[in-house]
Every structure is written in C-alpha cells, then in structure tokens.
Design an enzyme around this catalytic site. Structure first.
Site, PDB file in Angstrom:
ATOM      1  N   MET A  43     -11.736  -7.670 -22.837  1.00 23.99           N
ATOM      2  CA  MET A  43     -12.944  -8.370 -22.451  1.00 23.99           C
ATOM      3  C   MET A  43     -12.893  -9.620 -21.660  1.00 23.99           C
ATOM      4  O   MET A  43     -13.791  -9.688 -20.572  1.00 23.99           O
ATOM      5  CB  MET A  43     -13.511  -9.098 -24.054  1.00 23.99           C
ATOM      6  N   ASP A  75      -4.847 -17.921 -20.304  1.00 20.41           N
ATOM      7  CA  ASP A  75      -4.385 -17.363 -21.759  1.00 20.41           C
ATOM      8  C   ASP A  75      -3.322 -18.081 -22.411  1.00 20.41           C
ATOM      9  O   ASP A  75      -2.729 -18.878 -21.649  1.00 20.41           O
ATOM     10  CB  ASP A  75      -3.979 -15.753 -21.618  1.00 20.41           C
ATOM     11  N   VAL A 112     -11.602 -15.379 -27.060  1.00 19.62           N
ATOM     12  CA  VAL A 112     -10.130 -15.366 -27.617  1.00 19.62           C
ATOM     13  C   VAL A 112     -10.575 -14.651 -28.840  1.00 19.62           C
ATOM     14  O   VAL A 112     -11.730 -14.312 -29.666  1.00 19.62           O
ATOM     15  CB  VAL A 112      -9.628 -16.662 -28.075  1.00 19.62           C
ATOM     16  N   GLU A 129     -11.086 -13.386 -32.739  1.00 18.36           N
ATOM     17  CA  GLU A 129     -12.405 -13.724 -33.545  1.00 18.36           C
ATOM     18  C   GLU A 129     -11.756 -14.465 -34.923  1.00 18.36           C
ATOM     19  O   GLU A 129     -11.843 -13.731 -35.979  1.00 18.36           O
ATOM     20  CB  GLU A 129     -13.033 -12.336 -34.144  1.00 18.36           C
ATOM     21  N   LYS A 171     -10.584 -20.230 -32.405  1.00 15.98           N
ATOM     22  CA  LYS A 171     -11.605 -20.805 -31.609  1.00 15.98           C
ATOM     23  C   LYS A 171     -11.640 -22.254 -31.523  1.00 15.98           C
ATOM     24  O   LYS A 171     -11.996 -22.967 -30.363  1.00 15.98           O
ATOM     25  CB  LYS A 171     -12.876 -20.040 -31.861  1.00 15.98           C
ATOM     26  N   SER A 173     -18.863 -11.923 -30.954  1.00 15.47           N
ATOM     27  CA  SER A 173     -19.884 -10.790 -31.363  1.00 15.47           C
ATOM     28  C   SER A 173     -20.080 -10.971 -32.916  1.00 15.47           C
ATOM     29  O   SER A 173     -20.874 -10.155 -33.478  1.00 15.47           O
ATOM     30  CB  SER A 173     -19.374  -9.418 -31.064  1.00 15.47           C
ATOM     31  N   HIS A 203     -22.569 -13.026 -24.971  1.00 13.72           N
ATOM     32  CA  HIS A 203     -22.236 -12.040 -25.656  1.00 13.72           C
ATOM     33  C   HIS A 203     -22.068 -10.783 -24.763  1.00 13.72           C
ATOM     34  O   HIS A 203     -23.226 -10.244 -24.302  1.00 13.72           O
ATOM     35  CB  HIS A 203     -22.798 -11.453 -26.877  1.00 13.72           C
TER      36      HIS A 203
END
Length: 755
Positions: free
Chosen positions: A352, A371, A428, A430, A435, A457, A478
C-alpha cells in the site's frame, strides 16, 4: 453572423473551415450553444456558392469530448414534471434535430473533411463520421471512440448506423458495446480514418482532399439543381448506388452468427443488467435493414428509450456528473487557499505504501519513503521501479521519464528525513500501539504546519488522532488496493479534524488524479463498513445451507465484480477475523452476532484458510490451475445442513438480499451522519468496492426502487433473516412523505436532481 463557440472562415480556394473552439473549456463539447452555432455555420457554408467544400476541425489540441452530459441532465430536469410521453417526445425531437443537422452537411453535395486534432469521443467522433474524409493527427495518446455505453446510453448522433456501415457489425462491436477507444493509427488500419499525419499538417491535408474533390462536387450540385440525380465518389458509401454492408447484413450468415453470438455474449458478460448494450444491438439490427435516413430515426427511438429511463439517468449522474464535481473540489472548504503537496512523507513501504509513493512521484511530488529499516524501504521503491519498467516496455513512458519519477522516491529509515514534508501518509500495520509510536516519532520530526493522514481502513480516526499533539491536522486518507489502479480515495474527518487538513487532503487527491469522497469518522468509515455487509451476507447464506455456487453466481448477477465468498478471499479471511474480533470488543453488547462470525473463526483458526494470500480460502487456488470452490465447505461445523433443492432460494431472492443489505447500510450511514452528501455515497460505492454500476449507486438504487417499496422489501427480509434488515427511521419517514434522496438531499447548487 458572429460565432462564439467556433470560428468560421473561407480561404482563397473557397474552402470553409469550421473550427470548434469553445471559450473557457479545455475541450470542446456538444452543448446547446455549440450545436446551434455549428448548424448556423453549416447553413452558411452550404448557401454560399463561393464555398466549394468544408473542413471541420478544432482550435484545441483535442477535437471534442462528446456531448455535454450536463446539458442532457438539465434537459431531463426541465422535463421532470412532464408526462413520460412528452419527455420522450422532447428527447426524440432533440435527437432528430442533431441527425438532420449532420445529414444536411453530409448530403449537401459539397466535399467535407474533418481534421481531427486529437481525442474525439462520443458526439465528437460522430461529427467526424458524418464527414466524407477524415484526417487525424498522429498521437498515440489521442483516443477515438464511442464510450456512451459506459454511462447507460448508446451513440445517439448516428454512431450505431455510420460505424456499422463503415466497419460492419463484427468490426464495430467492440467500439459500440464495450466503449473501447482506439488510437488514430488503429482507426486508420480499420478504415475509419483515411490519413494520419504529423501535428500541424492535419488542416492542410484535409483542405488538399477537399480541393481535389471540389470540381466533382460542383458538377453534382449542378445536376441536382437541374432536377437530375447525381452522386459523387467523395460522398458517403451508403449514399452511393450499390452500397453493401461490410461483412453482410443481419440476415447474411456472418450477420446471423454475430447477432446470435453477440446477444449471448452480452448476457454472459452483463447478466442482462445493462440496458444500453441491449438497445445498441437492437438499433444496429433494426437500422441495418432500412434506408439510412430511416435508420437514423430508429437509432433516435432507441436512444430516447434509454434517456427517459432510470438507468441512464442514474449512471450519468453518478459516473460522470457527481464524479466530476467531487474531483473538481465540491467538498473542499472554500475559505482555505490551495495547498499543493510538494514533499510527501510515506510511512510504511509495504504494497500500500509503495503504491501511494509511486502514484505521488508519478505526478511530480517528492516522496520520502520510510520503513523500519533501509532494506524494507528500498523494497518499496523497487515496487515503483517494477511498475515504471512495465510502462516503458509498453511504450507508455520513456526511460528518461521513468528514471525521473524513480529519482523522486527517497527510501529511508530515519525519521529526521521527514523534516521538509508538508503531508504525511501513514500506512503501517493495523495495530494501535504501532500507529501510536509512529505518530509520535513522526511529529517530533515534521514541520509545525504539516498535515498527518492515516491510511487505516478499520481504526477510527478520532481514536488515532489522540496520539497526535495536533488533532486538527490529523485526517484519514484511505486508499484502495492496488493503489495504481483503484480510482477512489476515501477522506475521513475525525471529530477534531480542521478545514485546512481537509483542503490539503483534497488538493493532494486531485494532484494524483484520483476521485475523493469525504465521510465522517466511524468504525469501518463508509466503504469498508458497507462492503462488509455484502461479503458477510454471502457468508451467512453459506452457513444457512445455501449452495456456494448459487451464492457466488447470484452475487455476480447483481452486477458486483465477484461473488461475496471470492471477495472475502481477496480481502483475506484472517484480516476479516481480526476486524471482526476488534469490532466485537469495541461495541460490546451492541455487536450483532451472526453465523458469519463462527464461520470465519473456524476457517481461520481451525483450518488455517486465510484466502487468496495462502491459496486456501473459500476457494482453492492450485498452482497453474483454475480456482474452484473448496469442496469441503459443507463439512464445516459453522455451516448448517445443505438445504434441499426445493428449499434453496432463487437467484432473484439472493440478488435482492445482497443489494438491499448494502443500500440499507448506506442509508444508515447517511442517517448517522457518516455520509453528508449523496454524491459521496454513490460515487464511493461504485468506485470503492464495485457496487453494481448499473444502479448508479446504493442511494440511487433506493430512489429507483422507491422508498415505499424499499421499506417493504426491508421489512420482508427482516422477518426472514433478522434485525439487520430493519429499515431505519429516516427511511420510514421518507417513505411516508414520498421523498427521494436525490430530491431531498442533493446539493442545492448542483443540477443533479432526479429527472
């Protein structure tokens, strides 16, 4: 006579040039004004004895985008209170007026050429088809086509009749029935364009042809004026004696084969849902059996039938007008000045994040791709490199341009490299803890005015914003996977999100040339929340003992891209299980347990079936073979005994169930304030998770069914399947008042009222 929408001049050779050049528009369209002026120019050219021929062209790089669909919508709105017969007559008269205008020039006895400066779509191409000779500029990016079927219409300017008489039934099928465009070179190879020339040479080439045929045209006109019959070799094939349809007509063996096979193919590909394709086939079949002028009348009747119907109205409104309005900033705060993104900080270089980095760099945005370590960040850049390599191989981009795009992506593992970013997008894992850590570390490095967007999401934005010291600058952005192909971006407003953050997000989405919708915060937001009702309903039906193949076929028959079980595999069962548990924990007693919960739990925890990702889900995905439904689905404990054949629901029952549950949940989102604009609801549904495009979206679907009928359907399904189908208070109120979403809630400034 003065013109504003086009230019008219006559050169020393007596050749009149009609050049569309509409002020204030990047592309010409067929509007009320441009149509009127074009006919006036035609009349002027035909009446002037000094004019020996005509060239139709454009003063812009593109020729014409087609008919102004806003015009069609306005006409429908103006006729909304007329009886259906009167509305149909108005549409028919307007369409026949276009036919007479084009036919006037086409059969006027003067040679007419078109110089196609670039893209010519829909009515734009139909204008060119009504000229005797077509010269196109050599540009692989230019598109020539008739895309009307994509918005529920057929080419109503003679396209179904001229194209088939040029190319035959078989040769025109792809253009008419699928709306696929062609390049100028392909159009020449097919015989639709006579010359392809370099840019700047098109007008001269078109004039040279007119000049070469001017004398023959003069003789033809003289004979006709004297009362005789005459035809010129420059005129359209169907206006000359002995014309035969290429490949044969409807009753030629090849024609019979085409119509029999074509109807079957349409049924296979569209499940009979799309009215336009059926009307196109009928218009071609009927029209090819008649003289050309009568065939145009037949086409006008089929076009009128579509125009006064619900399907075309809904598709035009959502797929074109609403989509375009949202892309132009319909939901953007007016008081906030433009905020283009210059440097994007992309947190997370997985598929993503890498996809977001790619589409951003593609439009000139500098990207800092961060990252956990340098290797992971570099792999994310590698994803972009792979996509760019593919574009170069296909001739869609030069190697130098691809290198420049790739150079704009800077992989890193150092948060200090985010210091110059004006927009952050976090993608990153979920997990709230991860987060939180990423948000805090990022805010320690970024400038004070930087906007922070989360690509989550599932997790509510308001909750994630609590990790931020600047909640007014925190917003949900999103994306959908794969990012480079999916057109929609869902922007989520947290409780404290400010207008600057919204403006920044919308400006960014416009930069990357995607379609935004704006929704308010809730669990699952809008798209994930409503999409889940479709896949869950399929899972519940399976648990009830409904045949898996019936479930999947019924899902496709609604117009959804795939069946609910296959879509569950695509999303991943283990992700669905995780979201299911998190939602249940968050909602507590308010959570409605369904048979789908136990089914997903057993698939994931007992059988380790995660979906397409591990080639084991509701389907099996054998290497090198075709996917197939898992034969052991019926053995699951969560699946009840298979219903006997006579107790299996019909496909129609399941179709209504699948469409109703999604439309009902959309109405709930509207009632709860998750949605505030009908355009966001319908555009988001079609472009986000593929909700049946033929409906125009879930709210358009409710309006078309009618509120009273829709509430009755919900009540009937509630009795059969439980409270998840209970109609909301808003729906009941609207049913009592005879309201519709597009009459009660459409933005006052738009022309998107229901016809």
């Amino acid at each position: 006579m003065s013109f504003e929408q086009l230019r008219y001049d006559v050169d020393a050779d007596g050749i009149a040039t009609i050049a569309f050049d509409m002020p204030g528009r990047s592309m010409n369209v067929l509007s009320e004004d441009s149509i009127r002026e074009y006919e006036e120019a035609i009349d002027k050219a035909l009446a002037d004895d000094a004019v020996v021929g005509v060239v139709v062209t454009s003063g812009k790089d593109s020729f014409m985008a087609g008919a102004d669909l806003s015009m069609l919508e306005r006409q429908a709105k103006d006729a909304a209170n007329l009886p259906k017969e009167a509305r149909a007559q108005a549409v028919f008269d307007f369409t026949m007026g276009l036919h007479r205008m084009m036919r006037k020039l086409e059969a006027g006895g003067k040679p007419v050429a078109s110089a196609i400066t670039g893209t010519a779509l829909g009515g734009g191409l139909e204008l060119c088809l009504a000229t005797h000779y077509r010269v196109a500029v050599d540009n692989d990016k230019a598109q020539l086509g008739l895309p009307e079927c994509k918005v529920g219409l057929l080419p109503g300017g003679g396209g179904t009749q001229r194209l088939t008489r040029f190319l035959g039934v078989m040769g025109s099928a792809e253009t008419l029935l699928e709306g696929k465009p062609m390049s100028p070179k392909k159009a020449k190879a097919m015989g639709l364009v006579h010359e392809v020339v370099a840019k700047g040479e098109d007008l001269a080439a078109a004039k040279a042809w007119v000049k070469a045929n001017a004398e023959e045209g003069r003789k033809v006109r003289e004979k006709r004026a004297a009362g005789g019959k005459a035809e010129g070799s420059f005129e359209q094939p169907w206006d000359r004696k002995g014309f035969k349809i290429p490949g044969g007509g409807p009753y030629h063996p090849s024609g019979i084969q085409m119509f029999l096979g074509g109807n079957a193919m349409i049924r296979k590909n569209t499940y009979g849902l799309y009215e336009a394709q059926k009307e196109i086939m009928a218009a071609v079949y009927n029209g090819l059996q008649m003289p050309f002028d009568l065939a145009l009348k037949v086409e006008a009747r089929h076009f009128t039938k579509l125009m006064v119907g619900d399907q075309a109205r809904n598709m035009i409104r959502t797929l074109f007008l609403s989509k375009q309005a949202l892309e132009k900033g319909a939901r953007r705060p007016e008081a906030v000045p433009p905020q283009p993104t210059k440097v994007l900080g992309m947190l997370g270089a997985g598929m993503m994040g890498a996809g977001i980095a790619y589409v951003s760099a593609l439009v000139g945005i500098e990207v800092v791709l961060l990252d956990r370590d340098a290797d992971a960040a570099a792999r994310g850049k590698g994803y972009a490199e792979k996509l760019l390599t593919d574009r170069v191989k296909k001739g869609r981009m030069s190697q130098a341009d691809a290198d420049a795009v790739l150079a704009r992506i800077r992989p890193t593992a150092d948060y200090a490299d985010l210091k110059d970013c004006d927009l952050i997008i976090e993608a990153v894992f979920e997990d709230p803890g991860i987060k939180k850590d990423v948000t805090e570390r990022t805010e320690a490095a970024i400038p004070e005015g930087c906007i922070f967007g989360s690509n989550t999401s599932t997790l509510p934005i308001t909750g994630l914003a609590k990790n931020s010291k600047r909640p007014a600058q925190f917003i949900g952005i999103h994306f959908f996977s794969p990012v480079d192909k999916m057109p929609l971006v869902e922007i989520i407003m947290g409780k404290e999100t400010g207008p600057e953050a919204l403006a920044k997000a919308l400006d960014y989405v416009r930069q990357i040339r995607k379609t935004p919708i704006v929704v308010n915060d809730s669990r699952g937001f809008y798209t994930s929340r409503v999409f889940s009702t479709y896949v869950r309903e399929g899972q519940i039906a399976l648990a009830e003992g409904v045949t898996p193949a019936l479930i999947e076929n019924a899902g496709r028959m609604t117009g959804m891209p795939r069946g609910p079980l296959e879509l569950t595999d695509d999303v991943a069962l283990d992700l669905a299980h995780k979201v299911q548990k998190a939602t249940r924990a968050a909602l507590g007693e308010a959570y409605q347990v369904t048979p789908a919960d136990a089914l997903i739990e057993e698939m994931v925890e007992t059988h380790q079936r995660f979906g397409r990702k591990n080639a084991r889900g509701f389907y099996e995905y054998p290497e090198g073979g075709k996917k197939r439904l898992w034969p052991d689905l019926g053995t699951l404990k969560a699946v009840g005994p298979r219903l006997p054949e006579e107790e299996q629901p019909s496909a129609e029952d399941l179709k209504q169930r699948f469409l109703t549950i999604q439309a009902l949940e959309t109405a709930r989102c509207f009632e709860e304030g998750v949605l505030e604009d009908v355009r966001d609801a319908d555009v988001g549904a079609i472009f986000g998770w593929g909700f049946a495009p033929w409906t125009g979206g879930p709210l358009s679907y409710i309006d078309t069914v009618g509120l009273q009928e829709f509430v009755a359907r919900c009540e009937a399904l509630e009795k059969l399947h439980g409270p998840r189908f209970a109609p909301t208070p808003l729906l009941r109120e609207m049913a009592e008042k005879g309201d519709r979403f597009y009459s009660r809630f459409a933005p006052a400034e738009s022309d998107q009222q229901a016809a």
